[in-house]
Design a protein around this motif. Structure first.
Motif: not given
Ligand SMILES: Nc1ncnc2c1ncn2[C@@H]1O[C@H](COP(=O)(O)OP(=O)(O)O)[C@@H](O)[C@H]1O
Ligand SMILES: [Mg+2]
Length: 210
Positions: A39-41, A63-65, A81-83
């Motif tokens: 999530d960018p937050q 970020s995703l490994p 995970v972001p909404a």
């Protein structure tokens, strides 16, 4: 034990709360925990920066490994995970997880968003669906309220997806979040009810997919 993803179409449903509490729980059980905050937050990573150095260490990633999910029994990766993730991106994310937790709040808007989100998950290929195990968790519940009973009824009816537990609405979550810890790192008696409510989720996470 491998990878757990906390995901939902709506913000504010408790994704970060569940991700950070799980991370803290497994860290206290001596797992090597990686907390991936997509999530960018960056609320989970912010929580991690408040974590006291005296507490068991948790590794943070934003970020995703790129590497494959570890099969080492002692490694565990938790994804916050972001909404509002759908389609191809949803599929990419979900492929990284063995266990998926979908928190839902007792509110008409959240319940309707959860319904739509589950529809989009059901549309993903059977390969994705069959290797991942998905559960629903009711969050911020107040006992004996009509809307909680409605949520309870709705969650029970979602076919093929287990409704494992309900967490109460409680300041323990807010107070622990501020300190970079989880409810399992707070006083036993103060968190006794919360710990009970977490038990079904922990056993579901430890169970093998049937
Ligand atoms: N069970 C709970 N009881 C009390 N407050 C909660 C509970 N779950 C979440 N919260 C609070 O609700 C807000 C939103 O939760 P959060 O986990 O950040 O949601 P999301 O990551 O899905 O946006 C936060 O302020 C969090 O502390
Ligand atoms: Mg969040």
């Amino acid at each position: 034990m491998s990878s757990i993803m906390v995901i939902n179409a709506k913000g504010g449903s408790g994704k970060t709360t569940i991700s950070t509490n799980l991370a803290a729980y497994y860290a206290t059980k001596d797992f090597n925990v990686t907390l991936v905050d997509l999530d960018p937050q960056a609320s989970s990573l912010n929580w991690l920066t408040s974590r006291p150095i005296t507490k068991p260490k948790i590794k943070g990633l934003s970020s995703l490994p790129s590497q494959k999910v570890s099969t080492n029994k002692n490694d565990i990766t938790i994804f916050d995970v972001p909404a509002a993730i759908y389609g191809a991106r949803l599929e990419t994310y979900i492929k990284k997880a063995r266990k998926i937790i979908i928190p839902v709040l007792p509110s008409p808007i959240d319940m309707s968003a959860a319904r739509d989100f589950l529809k989009s998950i059901r549309k993903l290929g059977s390969v994705v669906r069959n290797r991942t195990d998905i559960c629903l968790v009711a969050n911020r519940c107040r006992a004996n309220t009509n809307i909680f009973e409605e949520l309870d009824d709705y969650l029970v009816k979602e076919k093929g997806i287990r409704y494992v537990t309900a967490f109460r609405d409680n300041t323990n979550y807010i107070n622990s979040a501020k300190k970079g810890i989880g409810i399992f790192e707070m006083g036993q008696s103060m968190t006794a009810q919360d710990r009970e409510e977490w038990k079904p989720l922990i056993s579901w996470l430890n169970s093998k997919k049937k």
